[in-house]
Motif scaffolding. Structure first.
Motif, PDB file in Angstrom:
ATOM      1  N   PRO A 305     -19.377  76.588 -20.833  1.00 41.21           N
ATOM      2  CA  PRO A 305     -19.402  78.073 -21.015  1.00 41.21           C
ATOM      3  C   PRO A 305     -18.034  78.408 -20.675  1.00 41.21           C
ATOM      4  O   PRO A 305     -17.112  77.854 -20.167  1.00 41.21           O
ATOM      5  CB  PRO A 305     -20.183  78.441 -19.716  1.00 41.21           C
ATOM      6  N   GLU A 306     -17.589  79.658 -21.510  1.00 43.86           N
ATOM      7  CA  GLU A 306     -16.172  80.190 -21.078  1.00 43.86           C
ATOM      8  C   GLU A 306     -15.782  80.583 -19.879  1.00 43.86           C
ATOM      9  O   GLU A 306     -14.522  80.709 -19.660  1.00 43.86           O
ATOM     10  CB  GLU A 306     -16.325  81.414 -22.152  1.00 43.86           C
ATOM     11  N   TRP A 307     -16.810  80.844 -18.808  1.00 45.74           N
ATOM     12  CA  TRP A 307     -16.596  81.026 -17.353  1.00 45.74           C
ATOM     13  C   TRP A 307     -16.515  79.620 -16.700  1.00 45.74           C
ATOM     14  O   TRP A 307     -16.404  79.583 -15.615  1.00 45.74           O
ATOM     15  CB  TRP A 307     -17.798  81.852 -16.856  1.00 45.74           C
ATOM     16  N   GLY A 308     -16.567  78.675 -17.445  1.00 45.28           N
ATOM     17  CA  GLY A 308     -16.631  77.213 -16.776  1.00 45.28           C
ATOM     18  C   GLY A 308     -15.332  77.165 -15.917  1.00 45.28           C
ATOM     19  O   GLY A 308     -14.249  77.316 -16.027  1.00 45.28           O
ATOM     20  N   PRO A 309     -15.756  76.827 -14.544  1.00 44.96           N
ATOM     21  CA  PRO A 309     -14.422  76.734 -13.576  1.00 44.96           C
ATOM     22  C   PRO A 309     -13.513  75.512 -13.888  1.00 44.96           C
ATOM     23  O   PRO A 309     -12.489  75.425 -13.246  1.00 44.96           O
ATOM     24  CB  PRO A 309     -15.263  76.274 -12.229  1.00 44.96           C
ATOM     25  N   LEU A 310     -13.939  74.662 -14.667  1.00 43.50           N
ATOM     26  CA  LEU A 310     -12.948  73.580 -15.038  1.00 43.50           C
ATOM     27  C   LEU A 310     -12.316  73.626 -16.319  1.00 43.50           C
ATOM     28  O   LEU A 310     -11.458  72.704 -16.668  1.00 43.50           O
ATOM     29  CB  LEU A 310     -13.887  72.131 -14.961  1.00 43.50           C
ATOM     30  N   ARG A 311     -12.355  74.858 -16.930  1.00 43.58           N
ATOM     31  CA  ARG A 311     -11.508  75.122 -18.122  1.00 43.58           C
ATOM     32  C   ARG A 311     -10.211  75.547 -17.357  1.00 43.58           C
ATOM     33  O   ARG A 311     -10.291  75.870 -16.425  1.00 43.58           O
ATOM     34  CB  ARG A 311     -12.206  76.285 -18.904  1.00 43.58           C
ATOM     35  N   HIS A 312      -9.210  75.785 -18.400  1.00 39.03           N
ATOM     36  CA  HIS A 312      -7.754  76.290 -18.024  1.00 39.03           C
ATOM     37  C   HIS A 312      -8.068  77.642 -17.347  1.00 39.03           C
ATOM     38  O   HIS A 312      -8.770  78.481 -18.152  1.00 39.03           O
ATOM     39  CB  HIS A 312      -6.956  76.257 -19.105  1.00 39.03           C
ATOM     40  N   PRO A 313      -7.509  77.844 -16.226  1.00 40.55           N
ATOM     41  CA  PRO A 313      -7.684  79.088 -15.582  1.00 40.55           C
ATOM     42  C   PRO A 313      -7.159  80.319 -16.138  1.00 40.55           C
ATOM     43  O   PRO A 313      -7.314  81.521 -16.022  1.00 40.55           O
ATOM     44  CB  PRO A 313      -6.935  79.040 -14.132  1.00 40.55           C
ATOM     45  N   ASP A 314      -5.958  80.062 -17.077  1.00 43.82           N
ATOM     46  CA  ASP A 314      -5.232  81.161 -17.665  1.00 43.82           C
ATOM     47  C   ASP A 314      -5.488  81.366 -19.007  1.00 43.82           C
ATOM     48  O   ASP A 314      -5.902  82.499 -19.414  1.00 43.82           O
ATOM     49  CB  ASP A 314      -3.664  80.739 -17.567  1.00 43.82           C
ATOM     50  N   THR A 315      -5.673  80.340 -19.888  1.00 37.95           N
ATOM     51  CA  THR A 315      -6.353  80.507 -21.196  1.00 37.95           C
ATOM     52  C   THR A 315      -7.632  80.476 -21.523  1.00 37.95           C
ATOM     53  O   THR A 315      -8.258  80.711 -22.323  1.00 37.95           O
ATOM     54  CB  THR A 315      -5.438  79.453 -22.222  1.00 37.95           C
ATOM     55  N   GLY A 316      -8.227  79.931 -20.752  1.00 34.00           N
ATOM     56  CA  GLY A 316      -9.954  79.764 -20.705  1.00 34.00           C
ATOM     57  C   GLY A 316      -9.954  78.444 -21.877  1.00 34.00           C
ATOM     58  O   GLY A 316     -11.203  78.204 -22.073  1.00 34.00           O
ATOM     59  N   LEU A 317      -9.418  77.628 -22.108  1.00 35.77           N
ATOM     60  CA  LEU A 317      -9.440  76.753 -22.939  1.00 35.77           C
ATOM     61  C   LEU A 317      -9.640  75.229 -22.435  1.00 35.77           C
ATOM     62  O   LEU A 317      -9.396  75.172 -21.089  1.00 35.77           O
ATOM     63  CB  LEU A 317      -8.190  76.494 -24.027  1.00 35.77           C
ATOM     64  N   VAL A 318     -10.077  74.131 -23.034  1.00 35.87           N
ATOM     65  CA  VAL A 318     -10.171  72.970 -22.579  1.00 35.87           C
ATOM     66  C   VAL A 318      -9.051  72.249 -22.225  1.00 35.87           C
ATOM     67  O   VAL A 318      -8.784  71.670 -21.491  1.00 35.87           O
ATOM     68  CB  VAL A 318     -11.489  72.236 -23.300  1.00 35.87           C
ATOM     69  N   ALA A 319      -8.243  72.352 -23.426  1.00 41.22           N
ATOM     70  CA  ALA A 319      -6.744  71.868 -23.451  1.00 41.22           C
ATOM     71  C   ALA A 319      -5.954  72.412 -22.332  1.00 41.22           C
ATOM     72  O   ALA A 319      -5.886  73.506 -21.788  1.00 41.22           O
ATOM     73  CB  ALA A 319      -6.038  72.440 -24.789  1.00 41.22           C
TER      74      ALA A 319
END
Length: 535
Positions: A305-319
């Motif tokens: 999900p876009e709100w996933g806590p383990l995504r990048h906190p600034d960009t919201g991306l997985v990278a």
């Protein structure tokens, strides 16, 4: 000419060719035996770097710095000059940083953390049961592919592949009326020839990525290489390597071996039987599988999900996300928790003490690796401090550009060099720790990303494992093979595995060229193909 004379000439030719081949193998083995232990080798390399830096520093060796100003380190005049370790400053630097060189070496912590989880699954019996279930549950038509595929997957805990799967594959083929040495060869090709391919991330991934990152810092101090750097390419490679090895087994090796004669065995193998899965192991595998699915679902909720806590906190991306940076943590849990569940089901793990003992045992097997890392870490640090790595990279990149060697041909040559070195230095980490500080910066300056360079290295490091007596498990494979053919020697085993090595080299290298240069696909999540200064 009579048929008798023709047969005699053919036999003489085979003997002559066999003799030449054996002399070649003897030469490889003799040269390899001349090399000291990898740990001693690194200690000698450290001494060599100290002496060479002193000589080069005396003659003021320097090259024009092609890096952007922010990455130039010591040189602030647009030049890269040698820093001599045979100086007061050099002595102070070596003494002050010896401990931190070791503790800060990137592969050390990541490999040990990943191995803690793998150790639990291994000691619980999960990995062994999964391999046996996979091979024994396959249909006779698919058994060759499954054996090779299981061998590749076993690389998450490579010792089990050698100790469990290879003997099991020989028994499996024998029980099906096929030549047991063909089964052994197929499993050996998967476990060792396909060493770097896998569907899963294992202990080899953080090991190599840490060394690659350290080498990349010679040119770009801020560059990071994660354990997942080659994941996409290695997933594709798993199926390609399994298919190639299946082809070699069924079309080349097995026909050459012919029908098996049990009288050639060194012991009674006629009644060899496979040890099937017990009811408890089947329940354990089912429970471990459901646990793995549950863990995957929980992890997906934190990443997808876009709100996933383990995504990048600034960009919201997985990278660049905490998920990718913490991939070793997930390797730990995805082996440890299913391993505990399986152990509970079969009775190999009953309490916290058993879990602790499993992790302790895993750490006890790493003594040699930790000693190796100590000296390898000093070597990598010395190579970086002296700027010998950067100077070698600049000179080497200039040479490659001058002769016009680039693109697919450059990487084919690189893979070939790695495959040749692997004949003498069988350890993946030892070879990469020596060669990465040279090749990674050099190919970066030509324009390629460290992730792409590492993927190419992994091909060369894998394909010749199966034909070099320097590979640490080669003696074990030879001992298993001698059960089925009492007079089998090193030359015969290498000759049996040579078709795999050739086909894997050609096929896997071709896959790399098509994957990277034709299709332009990334070798891993967020892994670039090309590198530019300041990019």
């Amino acid at each position: 000419m009579s048929s008798t004379n023709q047969n005699a000439v053919a036999t003489d030719d085979r003997m002559e060719n066999s003799g030449a081949f054996r002399r070649f193998l003897d030469t490889v083995e003799r040269l390899g035996n001349l090399l000291p232990h990898p740990i001693t080798l690194f200690a000698l390399f450290c001494l060599a770097i100290i002496v060479i830096s002193g000589i080069a520093g005396y003659f003021d060796l320097a090259v024009v710095d092609p890096r952007p100003e922010g990455a130039r380190g010591r040189a602030d005049d647009g030049m890269i000059a040698v820093f001599s370790l045979l100086s007061a400053d050099g002595l102070r630097m070596m003494v002050s940083n010896m401990v931190t060189n070791f503790t800060g070496f990137a592969p050390l912590g990541t490999v040990l953390v990943a191995l803690l989880g793998v150790g639990i699954a291994e000691r619980a019996g999960l990995i062994s049961a999964a391999l046996r279930g996979l091979v024994m549950g396959s249909s006779p038509r698919l058994v060759t592919f499954i054996v090779v595929f299981a061998g590749i997957i076993s690389n998450t805990a490579s010792e089990l592949g050698y100790v469990v799967l290879i003997p099991l594959a020989a028994v499996t083929f024998h029980s099906l009326g096929r030549h047991p040495l063909a089964g052994l060869a197929a499993a050996f090709a998967g476990v060792s020839g396909g060493y770097s391919a896998n569907l899963l991330l294992g202990t080899v991934d953080p090991l190599l990525s840490g060394i690659t990152e350290s080498a990349a810092h010679i040119i770009d101090p801020g560059y990071t290489v994660g354990p997942e750097a080659n994941w996409f390419f290695m997933i594709v490679s798993t199926f390609v390597v399994a298919s190639l090895a299946m082809f070699v087994t069924e079309r080349i090796v097995e026909p050459r071996l012919g029908k098996y004669d049990v009288s050639e065995a060194s012991e009674d193998v006629e009644h060899d039987e496979m040890e099937g899965l017990t009811a408890a192991e089947k329940r354990g595998l089912k429970s471990a599988g459901l646990t793995l699915l549950a863990l995957s679902a929980i992890l997906a909720l934190t990443v997808v999900p876009e709100w996933g806590p383990l995504r990048h906190p600034d960009t919201g991306l997985v990278a660049g996300s905490p998920f990718l940076k913490g991939i070793v943590v997930f390797i730990f849990f995805f082996f440890a928790i299913p391993g505990i569940v399986f152990g509970k089901a079969v009775g190999t793990i009953n309490n916290d003490r058993d879990v602790i003992n499993a992790m302790s045992y895993a750490m006890s097997t790493m003594g040699m690796y930790i000693v190796l890392v100590f000296f390898a870490a000093q070597f990598v640090a010395y190579f970086s401090w002296t700027n010998l790595g950067a100077i070698t990279a600049v000179k080497g990149a200039g040479f490659l550009q001058a002769i016009g060697l680039d693109g697919p041909l450059l990487f084919i040559c690189f893979i070939m060099v790695c495959a040749f070195i692997n004949l003498m230095v069988g350890s993946a980490s030892a070879q990469w720790a020596v060669t990465a500080p040279i090749f990674v910066p050099m190919l970066m300056l030509v324009g390629y990303a460290p992730e792409t360079i590492q993927a190419a290295y992994r091909i060369g490091d894998s394909v010749t494992n199966i034909i070099t007596p320097m590979m640490s498990y080669f003696g074990l494979i030879l001992a298993v093979a001698c059960r089925y053919k009492r007079d089998l020697g090193i030359g015969t085993l290498v000759a049996t595995m040579l078709p795999y090595s050739i086909v894997l080299f050609v096929g896997w290298t071709l896959l790399f060229v098509v994957y990277v240069f034709v299709l332009g696909l990334p070798v891993g999540p967020g892994s670039p193909t090309y590198w530019t200064p300041g990019g």
